[in-house]
Write an enzyme that holds these catalytic residues in place. Sequence first.
Site, PDB file in Angstrom:
ATOM      1  N   LYS A 187      19.732  37.689  46.640  1.00  0.00           N
ATOM      2  CA  LYS A 187      21.093  37.850  47.684  1.00  0.00           C
ATOM      3  C   LYS A 187      21.611  36.394  47.914  1.00  0.00           C
ATOM      4  O   LYS A 187      22.749  36.162  48.084  1.00  0.00           O
ATOM      5  CB  LYS A 187      20.367  38.203  49.152  1.00  0.00           C
ATOM      6  CG  LYS A 187      21.381  38.203  50.380  1.00  0.00           C
ATOM      7  CD  LYS A 187      22.589  39.262  50.170  1.00  0.00           C
ATOM      8  CE  LYS A 187      23.670  38.671  51.234  1.00  0.00           C
ATOM      9  NZ  LYS A 187      24.806  39.597  51.088  1.00  0.00           N
TER      10      LYS A 187
ATOM     11  N   CYS B 141      28.868  34.839  55.603  1.00  0.00           N
ATOM     12  CA  CYS B 141      27.948  34.970  54.485  1.00  0.00           C
ATOM     13  C   CYS B 141      27.972  33.688  53.543  1.00  0.00           C
ATOM     14  O   CYS B 141      27.326  32.967  53.308  1.00  0.00           O
ATOM     15  CB  CYS B 141      28.031  36.099  53.835  1.00  0.00           C
ATOM     16  SG  CYS B 141      28.205  37.508  54.893  1.00  0.00           S
TER      17      CYS B 141
HETATM   18  N1  SAJ Z   1      37.669  33.569  48.973  1.00  0.00           N
HETATM   19  C1  SAJ Z   1      38.660  32.591  48.347  1.00  0.00           C
HETATM   20  N2  SAJ Z   1      38.805  32.638  47.046  1.00  0.00           N
HETATM   21  C2  SAJ Z   1      38.516  33.809  46.149  1.00  0.00           C
HETATM   22  C3  SAJ Z   1      37.779  34.833  46.788  1.00  0.00           C
HETATM   23  C4  SAJ Z   1      37.343  34.448  48.300  1.00  0.00           C
HETATM   24  O1  SAJ Z   1      39.140  31.475  48.711  1.00  0.00           O
HETATM   25  O2  SAJ Z   1      38.735  33.876  45.121  1.00  0.00           O
HETATM   26  C5  SAJ Z   1      37.324  33.311  50.295  1.00  0.00           C
HETATM   27  C6  SAJ Z   1      37.963  34.419  51.093  1.00  0.00           C
HETATM   28  O3  SAJ Z   1      39.445  33.999  51.351  1.00  0.00           O
HETATM   29  C7  SAJ Z   1      36.973  34.155  52.521  1.00  0.00           C
HETATM   30  C8  SAJ Z   1      35.862  33.978  51.877  1.00  0.00           C
HETATM   31  O4  SAJ Z   1      36.060  33.522  50.527  1.00  0.00           O
HETATM   32  O5  SAJ Z   1      37.307  33.297  53.227  1.00  0.00           O
HETATM   33  C9  SAJ Z   1      34.587  34.830  51.618  1.00  0.00           C
HETATM   34  O6  SAJ Z   1      35.203  36.220  51.234  1.00  0.00           O
HETATM   35  P1  SAJ Z   1      34.636  37.140  50.344  1.00  0.00           P
HETATM   36  O7  SAJ Z   1      35.400  38.164  50.006  1.00  0.00           O
HETATM   37  O8  SAJ Z   1      34.333  36.339  48.933  1.00  0.00           O
HETATM   38  O9  SAJ Z   1      33.332  37.587  50.987  1.00  0.00           O
HETATM   39  P2  SAJ Z   1      32.737  38.077  52.153  1.00  0.00           P
HETATM   40  O10 SAJ Z   1      32.101  36.883  53.086  1.00  0.00           O
HETATM   41  O11 SAJ Z   1      33.883  38.919  52.831  1.00  0.00           O
HETATM   42  O12 SAJ Z   1      31.414  39.082  51.637  1.00  0.00           O
HETATM   43  C10 SAJ Z   1      30.523  38.227  50.621  1.00  0.00           C
HETATM   44  C11 SAJ Z   1      30.208  39.079  49.474  1.00  0.00           C
HETATM   45  N3  SAJ Z   1      29.581  38.488  48.570  1.00  0.00           N
HETATM   46  C12 SAJ Z   1      30.089  38.580  47.267  1.00  0.00           C
HETATM   47  O13 SAJ Z   1      30.846  39.012  46.928  1.00  0.00           O
HETATM   48  C13 SAJ Z   1      28.992  37.693  46.286  1.00  0.00           C
HETATM   49  C14 SAJ Z   1      29.776  40.606  50.048  1.00  0.00           C
HETATM   50  O14 SAJ Z   1      29.340  41.380  48.744  1.00  0.00           O
HETATM   51  C15 SAJ Z   1      28.299  40.279  50.771  1.00  0.00           C
HETATM   52  O15 SAJ Z   1      27.696  41.577  51.171  1.00  0.00           O
HETATM   53  C16 SAJ Z   1      28.874  39.408  52.094  1.00  0.00           C
HETATM   54  O16 SAJ Z   1      29.099  38.273  51.530  1.00  0.00           O
HETATM   55  C17 SAJ Z   1      27.248  39.362  52.640  1.00  0.00           C
HETATM   56  O17 SAJ Z   1      27.270  39.944  53.629  1.00  0.00           O
HETATM   57  O18 SAJ Z   1      26.518  38.433  52.399  1.00  0.00           O
END
Ligand code: SAJ
Length: 436
Positions: free
Chosen positions: A234, A288
């Site tokens: 995780k 997360c």
């Molecule tokens: N972000 C960027 N650029 C990107 C992708 C994301 O700046 O290319 C930013 C988003 O805008 C946001 C942050 O990252 O601010 C996090 O967003 P996210 O969509 O990457 O992730 P979360 O926090 O919504 O969910 C993540 C997920 N983990 C992964 O994709 C590895 C989800 O599957 C997990 O279950 C979740 O964390 C968790 O609960 O741990």
Amino acid sequence: MYINQSQLTDEKQLSEASKEQAERFDVAMIGLGYIGLPTAAVIARAGLSVRGVDISERIVDLVNQGKVHIQETDLDALVKNVVTDGMLTASTEPPVADIYLIAVPTPFGEDKSPDVSMVLDAARLIAPVLPVGGCVILESTSPVGTTQQVAGVLAEMRPDLAIPGHCGDKAPDVHIAYCPERVLPGKIIEELVANDRVVGGMTKACARHAQEFYTRFVRGDCIETSAGVAEMVKLTENSFRDVNIAFANELSLVAEHMGIDVWEVIRLANRHPRVNVLQPGPGVGGHCIAVDPWFLVSSAPEQARLIRTAREVNDAKPEHVIGRLNAMLAAAPDAKIALLGLAFKPNIDDFRESPALEIAQRIASEHGGRVLVVEPYTDELPAAMAGSGAVLTTYDKAMAEAELVGVLVDHDAFRSAPRYLSAGKIVYDTRGMWAQ
Ligand code: SAJ
């Protein structure tokens, strides 16, 4: 304490035991938050009786009325259905159950070290009612070793039970496992069923027992491993994403410094078959990705150098954006600025730990009446911005009034809005929403 039928001696005990048996649930979900409530509802939909447990009486009351306290796609209708069907109930007290799932927060402290006290409190809550044959599964994102700590709490509080890891050669009376949630906010109900699960047991038998449980409602593969590996899987997933986002964010700073369009660079670099650069943004938000990598850093501070640096790169991005927006405002002292988006990522109404919100708050506190905020996912400005002079308005009105634009979140509502409305404006686009 769970009463074993064979130990009963008088009628009073018998009637108490039968009442308890009648209230025995298939599943007890400890923690009815963003993960716990949807998971409880999905399990109840699969035909298992679920008792949700939360320390908040407000949440318990709401759930018992079939209502939800969080926004998540399709969650309200699902909770309403399973509560109406009697498959999901809630209480502040833990029941006797076959499976106990723990989904409580694991924040970090000032020094970025993980705080698992809520997980251990949940184990203390479960211990008195844990029956022989019961199974405790931790789902909260946790540092490696936390499942063992849960077992330690149970062993200490229930010396009458043989607990895995604490009972020598004796066959354990209960099962203990770790199975991390890995669902994406906004798609939680869908991903709870569709995603693969990694199920780590304190023993192989624990992993098998927990794995069989997950196959009752998960369509993805449920893969057995050890608790330690599952815990680290995780943390690896979210650290991988954080490091990759940090690469994109750093690239955006490098390109900006050199006067090159980072969006075009990424688009073209990604045409290489083995390159997939993520998207830069105003910073990393949510609960997360910005937290979990610290759990690895905290466990191995000397070794986790890249993971720590990625966190620092991503945490520094909002300050850079604030600097750029301030410079735009200073260069056009009579102009208003439209700030697009407050959520922590596109198309959700979750503003917690949002870099966009942090940036908008700072700009509003310094430039008040010159700030027009556009956020279709709220009806009012967050409390921290109230009184700043900033105004929440529509996209059309903001574009009519503002000469400057800061794109902080690329909601679909902004992407699909008429582009000609923003023509001729000075734009700082942190998301590449209007990149060619
Ligand atoms: N972000 C960027 N650029 C990107 C992708 C994301 O700046 O290319 C930013 C988003 O805008 C946001 C942050 O990252 O601010 C996090 O967003 P996210 O969509 O990457 O992730 P979360 O926090 O919504 O969910 C993540 C997920 N983990 C992964 O994709 C590895 C989800 O599957 C997990 O279950 C979740 O964390 C968790 O609960 O741990």
